[in-house]
Write an enzyme that holds these catalytic residues in place. Structure first.
Site, mmCIF file in Angstrom:
data_model
loop_
_atom_site.group_PDB
_atom_site.id
_atom_site.type_symbol
_atom_site.label_atom_id
_atom_site.label_comp_id
_atom_site.label_asym_id
_atom_site.label_seq_id
_atom_site.Cartn_x
_atom_site.Cartn_y
_atom_site.Cartn_z
ATOM 1 N N LYS A 62 0.860 -1.183 0.000
ATOM 2 C CA LYS A 62 0.000 0.000 0.000
ATOM 3 C C LYS A 62 0.891 1.226 0.000
ATOM 4 O O LYS A 62 2.023 1.173 0.496
ATOM 5 C CB LYS A 62 -0.886 0.019 1.245
HETATM 6 P P1 NAD Z 1 -12.713 7.486 -3.679
HETATM 7 O O1 NAD Z 1 -11.731 8.544 -3.368
HETATM 8 O O2 NAD Z 1 -13.084 7.221 -5.091
HETATM 9 O O3 NAD Z 1 -14.076 7.771 -2.876
HETATM 10 C C1 NAD Z 1 -14.112 8.000 -1.495
HETATM 11 C C2 NAD Z 1 -15.517 8.469 -1.147
HETATM 12 O O4 NAD Z 1 -15.620 8.604 0.271
HETATM 13 C C3 NAD Z 1 -15.842 9.842 -1.731
HETATM 14 O O5 NAD Z 1 -17.199 9.824 -2.170
HETATM 15 C C4 NAD Z 1 -15.691 10.776 -0.540
HETATM 16 O O6 NAD Z 1 -16.469 11.954 -0.654
HETATM 17 C C5 NAD Z 1 -16.189 9.864 0.557
HETATM 18 N N1 NAD Z 1 -15.814 10.296 1.885
HETATM 19 C C6 NAD Z 1 -14.618 10.771 2.323
HETATM 20 N N2 NAD Z 1 -14.697 11.085 3.628
HETATM 21 C C7 NAD Z 1 -15.968 10.796 4.008
HETATM 22 C C8 NAD Z 1 -16.678 10.899 5.221
HETATM 23 N N3 NAD Z 1 -16.080 11.378 6.317
HETATM 24 N N4 NAD Z 1 -17.977 10.513 5.247
HETATM 25 C C9 NAD Z 1 -18.594 10.018 4.142
HETATM 26 N N5 NAD Z 1 -17.972 9.902 2.955
HETATM 27 C C10 NAD Z 1 -16.680 10.291 2.911
HETATM 28 O O7 NAD Z 1 -12.171 6.149 -2.956
HETATM 29 P P2 NAD Z 1 -12.532 4.645 -3.309
HETATM 30 O O8 NAD Z 1 -11.528 4.146 -4.263
HETATM 31 O O9 NAD Z 1 -13.987 4.549 -3.589
HETATM 32 O O10 NAD Z 1 -12.161 3.934 -1.906
HETATM 33 C C11 NAD Z 1 -13.097 3.892 -0.829
HETATM 34 C C12 NAD Z 1 -12.679 2.806 0.141
HETATM 35 O O11 NAD Z 1 -12.629 1.550 -0.553
HETATM 36 C C13 NAD Z 1 -11.292 2.961 0.769
HETATM 37 O O12 NAD Z 1 -11.316 2.401 2.071
HETATM 38 C C14 NAD Z 1 -10.405 2.107 -0.117
HETATM 39 O O13 NAD Z 1 -9.233 1.674 0.556
HETATM 40 C C15 NAD Z 1 -11.352 0.959 -0.387
HETATM 41 N N6 NAD Z 1 -11.004 0.178 -1.581
HETATM 42 C C16 NAD Z 1 -10.928 0.747 -2.810
HETATM 43 C C17 NAD Z 1 -10.620 -0.039 -3.926
HETATM 44 C C18 NAD Z 1 -10.618 0.509 -5.325
HETATM 45 O O14 NAD Z 1 -10.477 -0.291 -6.268
HETATM 46 N N7 NAD Z 1 -10.771 1.801 -5.537
HETATM 47 C C19 NAD Z 1 -10.354 -1.407 -3.755
HETATM 48 C C20 NAD Z 1 -10.451 -1.964 -2.478
HETATM 49 C C21 NAD Z 1 -10.783 -1.163 -1.402
#
Ligand code: NAD
Length: 420
Positions: free
Chosen positions: A109
């Protein structure tokens, strides 16, 4: 360093989860130590000229948990809260996730402590290019393959590909996954994580005897994971009744038109003010009565203070580490919530990243239909394994999933032995 890592709440949480599964597996102290601690913790500074002309120095991190089973695989996060302990915890979870899914990767990561919402595209590009340059000695298609995470996207991956390829003297698409398709990214990668979350939530609904048509879903976070989970689950006939993001939380008990909501977010920058919905307190949203609750934003949002008040039937962990060990204990005690643990629930992303890496190494392209069909098959198999292992050993689903992943890594370490 051990103490420094354990002082971080998110790393401590990952370490406690590890210890519980290691106890169940009766791992020896030697194998336990080798599995628990990361192989490499890399910290760098990233000096960048901002648009104002001032130079700002950001901090960047990359943690490679293990390389015993293949190159490390894991996202790159841009967020003001990023620090070494958080990145190390996320790398450890990636390790068990790749092993659980049977992917030939270790966990990694990375992150940069910055607020992408306050930075221009040019500033983000400069941060990404300089971070990649600092990481050049440590990354490569056979050592460390990054992917998007919170605050990063396919454009970020395109810049990394460009820097790495320029230094290599030839195009190296296998250096990252989650790239644009035009740069040999994989079809289906962008929606893979969210799609997988919804697919597994649907399997859990079936296991609970709940029909899609009568089911409802609440989603925290409407970025990559949350929005694609919403799209897929709505396509199954499940009503999306509440959603939140950084701009606020919204509620519509009759359900929302997800495509229109995605367009609204594109136009306005957030879910707030979506026509036909009403504003709701973000903390209260998590406690709405629903069939499925999907946390898809940050860590530790389900904690001892709210776990007893959850009113969902299925908790589908789209985010990494959304539930604290204290909340796990409450959910276990309640016994009325079907938990799909993060390392299984959001594994769709890394699984399609694996497909992308394989396509890159072979200079081959599969169709989106092939990708999603392969993904659903692999997720289904992992879901069945986790649930049946949990039943057989009377374990909570999280301990079952972690134990299956950790055992795979422990067996590889034991078989390889120690060098020298
Ligand atoms: P992203 O940046 O695309 O989206 C994050 C979202 O969370 C946004 O809509 C943002 O406004 C919202 N957010 C931030 N702070 C917030 C809060 N306090 N309350 C409510 N909403 C809030 O990120 P993502 O890629 O969608 O990742 C989200 C989660 O999923 C993370 O934990 C990441 O590690 C996990 N994840 C992502 C992937 C991937 O392929 N992108 C894969 C596995 C896990």
């Amino acid at each position: 360093m051990r103490e420094q890592l354990l002082a971080h709440p998110v790393f401590k949480m990952a370490a406690d989860q590890f210890e519980r599964s290691a106890d169940f597996l009766e791992l020896s102290d030697e194998v336990r130590e080798r599995c628990k601690w990361p192989k490499r913790l890399i910290t760098c500074t990233i000096p960048v000229k901002r648009d104002s002309g001032e130079t700002e120095v950001y901090f960047g991190y990359r943690v490679q948990h293990h390389l015993s089973r293949g190159p490390v695989k894991g996202g790159l996060r841009y967020h003001p809260g990023v620090d070494l302990g958080e990145v190390a915890a996320l790398a450890m979870w990636m390790n068990w996730k790749c092993a659980l899914m049977g992917l030939p990767f270790g966990g990694g990561k990375g992150g940069v402590t910055c607020d992408p919402r306050t930075m221009s595209v040019g500033e983000l590009e400069n941060v990404t290019r300089r971070f990649t340059a600092e990481m050049l000695p440590f990354i490569g298609p056979e050592t460390d393959v990054m992917a998007p995470d919170m605050g990063t996207n396919e454009q970020t991956m395109a810049w990394i590909t460009d820097v790495y390829s320029t230094h290599s003297g030839h195009f190296v698409p296998g250096i990252v996954t989650g790239k644009p398709v035009i740069l040999q990214g994989s079809k289906g990668r962008t929606r893979a994580t969210g799609h997988g979350v919804a697919f597994l939530a649907s399997r859990a609904l079936q296991a609970c005897g709940i029909e899609h048509e009568s089911a409802t879903v609440v989603i925290q976070g409407f970025g990559n994971v949350g929005s694609h989970a919403a799209r897929t689950i709505a396509s199954y006939g499940v009503k999306v009744i509440a959603v939140s993001d950084i701009t606020g939380a919204i509620h519509a008990s009759d359900g929302m038109d997800v495509d229109a909501l995605v367009q609204h977010v594109r136009d306005t920058g957030g879910v707030k003010g979506f026509p036909g919905s009403s504003a709701i307190c973000a903390d209260e949203m998590l406690l709405l009565e629903c069939s499925v609750l999907i946390p898809a934003a940050l860590e530790r949002v389900i904690h001892e203070g709210n776990a007893g008040d959850l009113r969902c039937k299925v908790l589908a962990e789209g985010a990494n580490g959304p539930t604290t060990p204290g909340a796990d204990a409450i959910i276990e005690e309640r016994g009325d919530i079907f938990l799909i643990p993060d390392i299984l629930c959001n594994a769709g992303g890394v699984t399609v990243s694996y497909f992308e890496w394989v396509q890159n190494l072979q200079r081959f392209q599969w169709s989106e239909q092939e990708i999603i069909a392969k993904l659903d098959t692999m997720l289904s198999k992992a879901f069945d394994r986790v649930i049946s292992f949990a039943k057989r050993n009377e374990l909570p689903n999280r301990v079952s999933a972690l134990s299956l992943g950790i055992k795979e890594v422990a067996d590889v370490k034991t078989q390889r032995g120690l060098y020298p």
